[in-house]
Design a protein around this motif. Sequence first.
Motif, PDB file in Angstrom:
ATOM      1  N   UNK A 167       0.843  -1.186   0.000  1.00 47.36           N
ATOM      2  CA  UNK A 167       0.000   0.000   0.000  1.00 47.36           C
ATOM      3  C   UNK A 167       0.875   1.231   0.000  1.00 47.36           C
ATOM      4  N   UNK A 168       0.625   2.094  -0.971  1.00 44.02           N
ATOM      5  CA  UNK A 168       1.305   3.384  -1.047  1.00 44.02           C
ATOM      6  C   UNK A 168       0.353   4.457  -0.531  1.00 44.02           C
ATOM      7  N   UNK A 169       0.879   5.557  -0.018  1.00 50.30           N
ATOM      8  CA  UNK A 169       0.013   6.636   0.481  1.00 50.30           C
ATOM      9  C   UNK A 169      -0.984   7.079  -0.581  1.00 50.30           C
ATOM     10  N   UNK A 170      -2.243   7.128  -0.211  1.00 50.81           N
ATOM     11  CA  UNK A 170      -3.273   7.570  -1.134  1.00 50.81           C
ATOM     12  C   UNK A 170      -3.759   6.501  -2.091  1.00 50.81           C
ATOM     13  N   UNK A 171      -3.137   5.334  -2.023  1.00 54.83           N
ATOM     14  CA  UNK A 171      -3.537   4.234  -2.918  1.00 54.83           C
ATOM     15  C   UNK A 171      -4.236   3.124  -2.154  1.00 54.83           C
ATOM     16  N   UNK A 172      -4.976   2.318  -2.888  1.00 54.35           N
ATOM     17  CA  UNK A 172      -5.597   1.147  -2.275  1.00 54.35           C
ATOM     18  C   UNK A 172      -4.552   0.042  -2.089  1.00 54.35           C
ATOM     19  N   UNK A 173      -4.868  -0.868  -1.195  1.00 52.60           N
ATOM     20  CA  UNK A 173      -4.007  -2.022  -1.017  1.00 52.60           C
ATOM     21  C   UNK A 173      -4.027  -2.896  -2.269  1.00 52.60           C
ATOM     22  N   UNK A 174      -2.892  -3.476  -2.572  1.00 52.46           N
ATOM     23  CA  UNK A 174      -2.764  -4.302  -3.777  1.00 52.46           C
ATOM     24  C   UNK A 174      -2.022  -5.581  -3.441  1.00 52.46           C
ATOM     25  N   UNK A 175      -2.623  -6.705  -3.687  1.00 52.51           N
ATOM     26  CA  UNK A 175      -1.928  -7.971  -3.542  1.00 52.51           C
ATOM     27  C   UNK A 175      -0.895  -8.107  -4.634  1.00 52.51           C
ATOM     28  N   UNK A 176       0.334  -8.500  -4.288  1.00 54.60           N
ATOM     29  CA  UNK A 176       1.383  -8.593  -5.302  1.00 54.60           C
ATOM     30  C   UNK A 176       1.924 -10.013  -5.478  1.00 54.60           C
ATOM     31  N   UNK A 177       1.674 -10.902  -4.557  1.00 59.76           N
ATOM     32  CA  UNK A 177       2.177 -12.265  -4.723  1.00 59.76           C
ATOM     33  C   UNK A 177       1.426 -13.207  -3.799  1.00 59.76           C
ATOM     34  N   UNK A 178       1.092 -14.376  -4.325  1.00 64.23           N
ATOM     35  CA  UNK A 178       0.361 -15.385  -3.550  1.00 64.23           C
ATOM     36  C   UNK A 178       1.029 -16.730  -3.766  1.00 64.23           C
TER      37      UNK A 178
END
Length: 124
Positions: free
Chosen positions: A39-50
């Motif tokens: 999660x970056x400031x001002x951005x939504x959370x993003x899954x990057x690896x599972x």
Amino acid sequence: QVEPVESGGGSVQAGGSLRLSCAVSGSTYKRNCVGWFRQAPGNEREGVARLYPSGVTSYPMSVKGRFTISRDNDKNMIYLQMNSLFPEDTATYYCAVHTDDPCATVEIYEFQHRGQGTQVTVSL
């Protein structure tokens, strides 16, 4: 109790690499899904690896081919190797473990056990 603890964040120039580590306490995580989200400031959370217990991995297109998730069950560790980093990869990165089954329909950032995060900053 499963408790992930991340390390390995830092600052790197664009095009560089970083490896994040996640130490996971608790003996049951070996049979569970694990993952990383950011999660970056001002951005939504993003899954990057599972990473599924079977060893199957999945990545979004934004990081596919650049990020690799892995685990060392003997050491209770989860890793995220990040290559060819871009400034837009700048974010706080979190490790997560899901102890329910199945996990395929659960967003990584909603996994039951999440760490406190480690900052990754990529500069031009």
